[in-house]
Design a protein around this motif. Structure first.
Motif, mmCIF file in Angstrom:
data_model
loop_
_atom_site.group_PDB
_atom_site.id
_atom_site.type_symbol
_atom_site.label_atom_id
_atom_site.label_comp_id
_atom_site.label_asym_id
_atom_site.label_seq_id
_atom_site.Cartn_x
_atom_site.Cartn_y
_atom_site.Cartn_z
ATOM 1 N N ILE A 34 28.950 45.592 45.769
ATOM 2 C CA ILE A 34 30.382 45.416 46.044
ATOM 3 C C ILE A 34 30.576 45.558 47.548
ATOM 4 O O ILE A 34 30.628 46.660 48.080
ATOM 5 N N THR A 35 30.648 44.426 48.238
ATOM 6 C CA THR A 35 30.836 44.451 49.688
ATOM 7 C C THR A 35 32.318 44.433 50.051
ATOM 8 O O THR A 35 32.697 44.932 51.094
ATOM 9 N N ASP A 36 33.127 43.829 49.183
ATOM 10 C CA ASP A 36 34.573 43.813 49.405
ATOM 11 C C ASP A 36 35.257 44.242 48.108
ATOM 12 O O ASP A 36 35.390 43.443 47.176
ATOM 13 N N PRO A 37 35.697 45.499 48.032
ATOM 14 C CA PRO A 37 36.307 45.991 46.790
ATOM 15 C C PRO A 37 37.740 45.500 46.564
ATOM 16 O O PRO A 37 38.296 45.696 45.488
ATOM 17 N N GLN A 38 38.336 44.847 47.547
ATOM 18 C CA GLN A 38 39.748 44.455 47.443
ATOM 19 C C GLN A 38 40.056 43.539 46.252
ATOM 20 O O GLN A 38 41.084 43.737 45.589
ATOM 21 N N PRO A 39 39.237 42.523 45.947
ATOM 22 C CA PRO A 39 39.569 41.680 44.784
ATOM 23 C C PRO A 39 39.607 42.471 43.468
ATOM 24 O O PRO A 39 40.472 42.229 42.629
ATOM 25 N N ILE A 40 38.695 43.424 43.319
ATOM 26 C CA ILE A 40 38.683 44.241 42.099
ATOM 27 C C ILE A 40 39.922 45.132 42.082
ATOM 28 O O ILE A 40 40.615 45.241 41.067
ATOM 29 N N LEU A 41 40.219 45.755 43.231
ATOM 30 C CA LEU A 41 41.404 46.607 43.321
ATOM 31 C C LEU A 41 42.665 45.799 43.026
ATOM 32 O O LEU A 41 43.549 46.257 42.294
ATOM 33 N N ALA A 42 42.746 44.612 43.562
ATOM 34 C CA ALA A 42 43.928 43.761 43.346
ATOM 35 C C ALA A 42 44.123 43.473 41.860
ATOM 36 O O ALA A 42 45.267 43.454 41.368
ATOM 37 N N GLU A 43 43.032 43.268 41.145
ATOM 38 C CA GLU A 43 43.117 43.006 39.705
ATOM 39 C C GLU A 43 43.680 44.231 38.977
ATOM 40 O O GLU A 43 44.530 44.106 38.102
ATOM 41 N N VAL A 44 43.213 45.416 39.345
ATOM 42 C CA VAL A 44 43.724 46.650 38.739
ATOM 43 C C VAL A 44 45.187 46.851 39.130
ATOM 44 O O VAL A 44 46.025 47.220 38.298
ATOM 45 N N GLN A 45 45.528 46.565 40.390
ATOM 46 C CA GLN A 45 46.902 46.772 40.877
ATOM 47 C C GLN A 45 47.909 45.816 40.242
ATOM 48 O O GLN A 45 49.107 46.072 40.301
ATOM 49 N N ARG A 46 47.453 44.744 39.622
ATOM 50 C CA ARG A 46 48.386 43.869 38.889
ATOM 51 C C ARG A 46 49.072 44.660 37.772
ATOM 52 O O ARG A 46 50.228 44.420 37.450
ATOM 53 N N ILE A 47 48.340 45.637 37.225
ATOM 54 C CA ILE A 47 48.863 46.437 36.119
ATOM 55 C C ILE A 47 49.264 47.842 36.584
ATOM 56 O O ILE A 47 50.248 48.405 36.116
ATOM 57 N N ILE A 48 48.490 48.386 37.532
ATOM 58 C CA ILE A 48 48.757 49.738 38.046
ATOM 59 C C ILE A 48 48.910 49.636 39.570
ATOM 60 O O ILE A 48 47.944 49.808 40.320
#
Length: 178
Positions: free
Chosen positions: A18-32
């Motif tokens: 995981i070199t850029d965690p932002q896409p994963i975080l963005a997916e979680v932030q859609r709900i939380i």
């Protein structure tokens, strides 16, 4: 724990680094929306989740485990757990250690301290080597002269010689293995 910001942690494992965690975080932030990155190391990402959003955790887990998200973000597993007391202490310690500095500034300061310590040890090593040469010279034994490598050392088994070799070995190990 309640006073110091405990909550939940979503741990996400990936099949790739995981070199850029932002896409994963963005997916979680859609709900939380208040989810934040706690730690990203290698193929694992820890995301802090506020305890007030616990009711939507099942929805967030289902979203992260969907075939589309798993394929797009290379997610292999998702879990949610309560923050441990250790997590809380580590988070507080990390914030206090940084004390307004960036991770890079903190790392640069550590590197500078390590370099200064190495320089100091190197000076001690050189001084001990000079003392060993002087002792050997007094005893009538030849020591290897770095300026004249044709002279071969006749090492002594005195305590100073052993200490010098041990110090040299320790320094070389530190240099080569961090």
């Amino acid at each position: 724990k309640n006073n110091l910001g405990s909550g939940y942690v979503m741990r996400i494992a990936s099949s790739v680094m995981i070199t850029d965690p932002q896409p994963i975080l963005a997916e979680v932030q859609r709900i939380i929306p208040k989810a934040t990155i706690r730690e990203a190391k290698g193929q694992e990402l820890a995301i802090a989740l506020p305890k007030d959003d616990a009711r939507v955790f099942p929805q967030a887990i289902r979203a992260m485990e969907s075939a589309e998200v798993k394929s797009r973000l290379h997610v292999t597993s998702v879990s949610v757990s309560v923050s441990s007391l250790e997590d809380v202490f580590l988070s507080i310690a990390h914030q206090e250690d940084l004390n307004g500095r960036t991770e890079e500034e903190f790392a640069a300061e550590d590197d500078a301290k390590a370099a200064a310590a190495f320089d100091s040890l190197e000076r001690v090593y050189v001084k001990l080597q000079q003392q060993q040469r002087a002792e050997n010279h007094e005893q009538g034994e030849e020591m290897e002269d770095p300026a004249n490598p044709s002279k071969v050392a006749k090492p002594t088994m005195g305590s100073s010689g052993n200490f010098t070799r041990q110090l040299h070995g320790m320094l070389m190990k530190r240099i080569n293995h961090g």
